[in-house]
Every structure is written in C-alpha cells, then in structure tokens.
Design a protein around this motif. Sequence first.
Motif, PDB file in Angstrom:
ATOM      1  N   THR A 278      29.013 111.235  74.672  1.00 24.23           N
ATOM      2  CA  THR A 278      30.188 110.508  75.124  1.00 24.23           C
ATOM      3  C   THR A 278      31.001 111.352  76.104  1.00 24.23           C
ATOM      4  N   LEU A 279      31.698 110.652  76.991  1.00 26.12           N
ATOM      5  CA  LEU A 279      32.625 111.301  77.920  1.00 26.12           C
ATOM      6  C   LEU A 279      34.076 111.058  77.514  1.00 26.12           C
ATOM      7  N   LYS A 280      34.271 110.330  76.444  1.00 27.56           N
ATOM      8  CA  LYS A 280      35.630 110.012  76.008  1.00 27.56           C
ATOM      9  C   LYS A 280      36.406 111.279  75.664  1.00 27.56           C
ATOM     10  N   GLY A 281      37.577 111.413  76.263  1.00 28.80           N
ATOM     11  CA  GLY A 281      38.468 112.512  75.932  1.00 28.80           C
ATOM     12  C   GLY A 281      38.198 113.821  76.643  1.00 28.80           C
ATOM     13  N   ILE A 282      37.113 113.883  77.435  1.00 31.74           N
ATOM     14  CA  ILE A 282      36.817 115.131  78.151  1.00 31.74           C
ATOM     15  C   ILE A 282      36.744 114.920  79.658  1.00 31.74           C
ATOM     16  N   GLU A 283      37.071 113.716  80.128  1.00 32.36           N
ATOM     17  CA  GLU A 283      36.954 113.413  81.550  1.00 32.36           C
ATOM     18  C   GLU A 283      37.855 114.291  82.401  1.00 32.36           C
ATOM     19  N   ASP A 284      39.016 114.669  81.843  1.00 38.98           N
ATOM     20  CA  ASP A 284      39.971 115.455  82.638  1.00 38.98           C
ATOM     21  C   ASP A 284      39.509 116.890  82.864  1.00 38.98           C
ATOM     22  N   ARG A 285      38.403 117.278  82.232  1.00 34.12           N
ATOM     23  CA  ARG A 285      37.874 118.623  82.451  1.00 34.12           C
ATOM     24  C   ARG A 285      37.020 118.706  83.718  1.00 34.12           C
ATOM     25  N   ILE A 286      36.678 117.557  84.284  1.00 33.94           N
ATOM     26  CA  ILE A 286      35.915 117.537  85.531  1.00 33.94           C
ATOM     27  C   ILE A 286      36.855 117.883  86.681  1.00 33.94           C
TER      28      ILE A 286
ATOM     29  N   PRO B 294      28.147 113.939  84.866  1.00 35.12           N
ATOM     30  CA  PRO B 294      29.570 114.229  84.647  1.00 35.12           C
ATOM     31  C   PRO B 294      29.823 115.046  83.393  1.00 35.12           C
ATOM     32  N   ARG B 295      28.966 114.900  82.373  1.00 36.63           N
ATOM     33  CA  ARG B 295      29.131 115.747  81.191  1.00 36.63           C
ATOM     34  C   ARG B 295      28.975 117.218  81.584  1.00 36.63           C
ATOM     35  N   ALA B 296      27.973 117.514  82.395  1.00 38.73           N
ATOM     36  CA  ALA B 296      27.786 118.892  82.857  1.00 38.73           C
ATOM     37  C   ALA B 296      28.981 119.369  83.662  1.00 38.73           C
TER      38      ALA B 296
ATOM     39  N   PRO C  53      34.047 101.833  85.175  1.00 40.12           N
ATOM     40  CA  PRO C  53      35.446 101.868  85.619  1.00 40.12           C
ATOM     41  C   PRO C  53      36.358 102.652  84.675  1.00 40.12           C
ATOM     42  N   LYS C  54      36.031 102.668  83.369  1.00 38.35           N
ATOM     43  CA  LYS C  54      36.840 103.455  82.436  1.00 38.35           C
ATOM     44  C   LYS C  54      36.717 104.946  82.734  1.00 38.35           C
ATOM     45  N   LEU C  55      35.499 105.381  83.040  1.00 36.03           N
ATOM     46  CA  LEU C  55      35.317 106.784  83.417  1.00 36.03           C
ATOM     47  C   LEU C  55      36.101 107.094  84.681  1.00 36.03           C
ATOM     48  N   HIS C  56      35.950 106.259  85.683  1.00 33.60           N
ATOM     49  CA  HIS C  56      36.658 106.490  86.943  1.00 33.60           C
ATOM     50  C   HIS C  56      38.165 106.534  86.723  1.00 33.60           C
ATOM     51  N   HIS C  57      38.707 105.616  85.934  1.00 34.29           N
ATOM     52  CA  HIS C  57      40.148 105.577  85.695  1.00 34.29           C
ATOM     53  C   HIS C  57      40.637 106.840  85.003  1.00 34.29           C
ATOM     54  N   ALA C  58      39.814 107.384  84.070  1.00 34.06           N
ATOM     55  CA  ALA C  58      40.244 108.552  83.295  1.00 34.06           C
ATOM     56  C   ALA C  58      40.130 109.860  84.062  1.00 34.06           C
ATOM     57  N   LEU C  59      39.383 109.882  85.161  1.00 35.72           N
ATOM     58  CA  LEU C  59      39.219 111.114  85.926  1.00 35.72           C
ATOM     59  C   LEU C  59      40.538 111.521  86.567  1.00 35.72           C
ATOM     60  N   THR C  60      40.798 112.821  86.565  1.00 35.39           N
ATOM     61  CA  THR C  60      42.003 113.346  87.219  1.00 35.39           C
ATOM     62  C   THR C  60      41.672 114.111  88.496  1.00 35.39           C
ATOM     63  N   CYS C  61      40.400 114.224  88.831  1.00 36.86           N
ATOM     64  CA  CYS C  61      39.956 114.894  90.051  1.00 36.86           C
ATOM     65  C   CYS C  61      39.953 113.888  91.203  1.00 36.86           C
ATOM     66  N   ALA C  62      39.638 114.358  92.404  1.00 39.79           N
ATOM     67  CA  ALA C  62      39.390 113.435  93.513  1.00 39.79           C
ATOM     68  C   ALA C  62      38.216 112.552  93.131  1.00 39.79           C
TER      69      ALA C  62
END
Length: 402
Positions: free
Chosen positions: A325-333, A237-239, A352-361
């Motif tokens: 870390t993925l904190k604060g950049i999840e919405d870039r996916i 997911p970082r990539a 679950p925190k990563l999943h909740h923060a995602l804005t993609c499908a």
Amino acid sequence: MGTLLRDDLFEAQLLRALGYAPYGGADVAECLSVARRISGTSLTSWHDEWSAQAARVLAGAEESASAGNVASARSAFFRASNYFRTAGLFAMGTPVDPRLIAAHTREVEAFRQGAALLAHPPTIVQVPYEGSSLPGYFFPAADDDEPRPTVILTNGYDGTAEELYFTNGAASLERGYNVLAFDGPGQGAMILDDGVPFRPDWENVITPVVDFLEQQVTVAPKRIALIGLSFGGYLAPRAATVEHRLAACISDCGPYDLFDATASRLPGFLAKQLPDGNPALLRLLDRLVKGVMGRPTAGWALRRNLMVHGLTDPMEFFRLAPQYTLKGIEDRIQCPTFVCSAENDDLSINAPKLHHALTCAKEYVQFAAADGAGEHCESGARTLFHRRAFDWLDHIVFPPTL
C-alpha cells in the motif's frame, strides 16, 4: 477489441501482444491469424497456437540471420520473443507448469538474439542484490562515453525484463535515454529460475539498482528516472518513498492499495470479513475463491498472484495484500512524479487518490477510451502514453538548450 475472441482476458492479452507492433515486437496480421485459430476459451489452444506462431517466426529469423539480413532477423527474433512470452502467460500458477518454463526460456533466447543485432546492443547484467543478483539488460543510448539520462524500468505481476524493451525500453532509447530493464523479486527469471517472490518494500530492490547505475560512466547520476507499469505502478512510487536519488518517477496504471484493489472484486459482505472476521463467512469466501481459481480464465489472475508471492492458499494472499500500500507514505516521495490511469481499468481507479496525496511536483493523466487508450496500461496505445509521459519527463531530466 471485443469481437475476435470469446473471452475478455484473451482479448486483453491479444491487445497487449499486438500493442508492441510500433516497437518491433509484433506484426498485426500474425497476431490476428493466431487469434482466429484459438479454440474458444481453451488455455491449451492459446498456448499451442502462440507457440506455433512463435516457432514459425523464429525459423524465419534464423534464416535471415544466416543470410546476413540483419534488420529482418532482428525484427523476427523480437516478434518470436513476444509470441513465446504470450504463449506461456496463462500457464502461470503453482506448481510451476513446465510449459511456462519452456516458453520463458525461448522468449529470453529469441530476445537476446534480436537485441544483439541492435545498433547499440545491450549488456546483459547482474545487479548485485542481497548476496545474489538481479538479472537484466543495460541498453546504451549511444556508443560514446557521454553521461546521459537513464531510465530504470520495473515491471508488474506477469511481465519479464525482455518484455520491458517493448513496453518502455525502445521508446526511451529513441528519445536519448539509457535503459536498465531487470527482473526483480517475483518477476521473470527471479521467480521462475530462483523462486524469489515479491516483496512490498521495493525501495530495497531499487536502491541496489541505483547504486549499480551510479558506477556506470555513461549514466548521469542525477538524471536517473524510474518507470513502473501495472503492479510496477505501485512498486515504483513505493521505492521513491525512500530512494531519494531518483530524478523522477512514473506510475503507470498501478494500484494505490493492493488489498483494496483485490477486495473490490469480492462480494462486499464477504470482503468485510477479511482478514480475520467471522470464521464461517471466511470459510464460505475460501470455498468461493477456490471455485473461481479452478475456472480457466476467471481464476488465472489469482493463480498467478499466488505463484509470484510464493503462496499456496488464496486466503494467505488476502492477508498479505495490505502490506502493498501507498496509504500514509505518499508524502515521503520527493522527486517529481507522473501518475496515470486508464478509463476502463479498475486496477488504477484510485490513481487520483495517489496523485492528490503527493506533496512533490506532480502530474496526473487519465487516458481515454475514446483515444483507444482506455485499457490497462494503455494496451494498444503505448505510443500515446509515451508522448504524454516522455514529454513530461524530458523537461525534468534533460538540461535546457542554451
């Protein structure tokens, strides 16, 4: 499994090796016989017994190959490869143990002999990367030139490109995907042969891989997916936060934040001092950590971590970890993303925190202990993971039937 070995880490790695049986990487009775011969919590015994088993299986592979028995030879070469990998696992650390180098060399040799006997053998590739290259394998789903969906497989802290065939490669191929499996910085041949450590910005690793795949006539460029497991569950997911050509991303039991995942295993009052708190408490933490590092299995993870990050001091690792870390950049996916965790796995507890923060499908699955899938990366239950993950992925990258 809880009863075969005296140590939880030994048990976990036995289950990891056993779990590849559905994909040709293990035989249940062979693995159990090794477990019964291992002496207590001796790392030397672990290495020697797995090495001896691997050598016996390899001898059988060579005998079958000489007789022209392709299926038997392929199976035995693959099992030997997995057993050599398992033998060298606990030798990870700095300075590099010669037993680890020898085990990896034999793992690669056996794997390549087995892979050459597949119906569609892979091409050994060198993906151009920053003036050098990433070693790996391109497995075609078929022998024709039809462009097909392709998965990129990225590993974690202690896996190899060869092991990726058993974790996700074989399952991908049987579903009609091409497969690109490779060692990135900090992994397999990249750390052992070239001394290249991990980097947090994995997009700078995956972008050259996507560039390479787009040049292959058998790859459908708009149907490339990325699958990462274990620490690769962070890397993938970082990539995807930067590499937007990906059609989908799968994060299998990765840490949401490496510092949080490691600090949670420390005494709370000491972890709060990291990275630059009370000097006296940090000295105490340093002594405690170094004491743990000297213990055979309890200290293995940190010894391994220092090796793959190119470090010598455990306190350096705690200062480096916040970069991962993925904190604060999840919405870039932007691509559809599948996130999963396993019930008994503390590394993926914050998935679950990563999943909740995602804005993609997105899709989230927690694999249950009641289904035998509660351990890290669903060890021993990869077929269940593959059913859930590929049933999701198939709908995204395969065109609908007309």
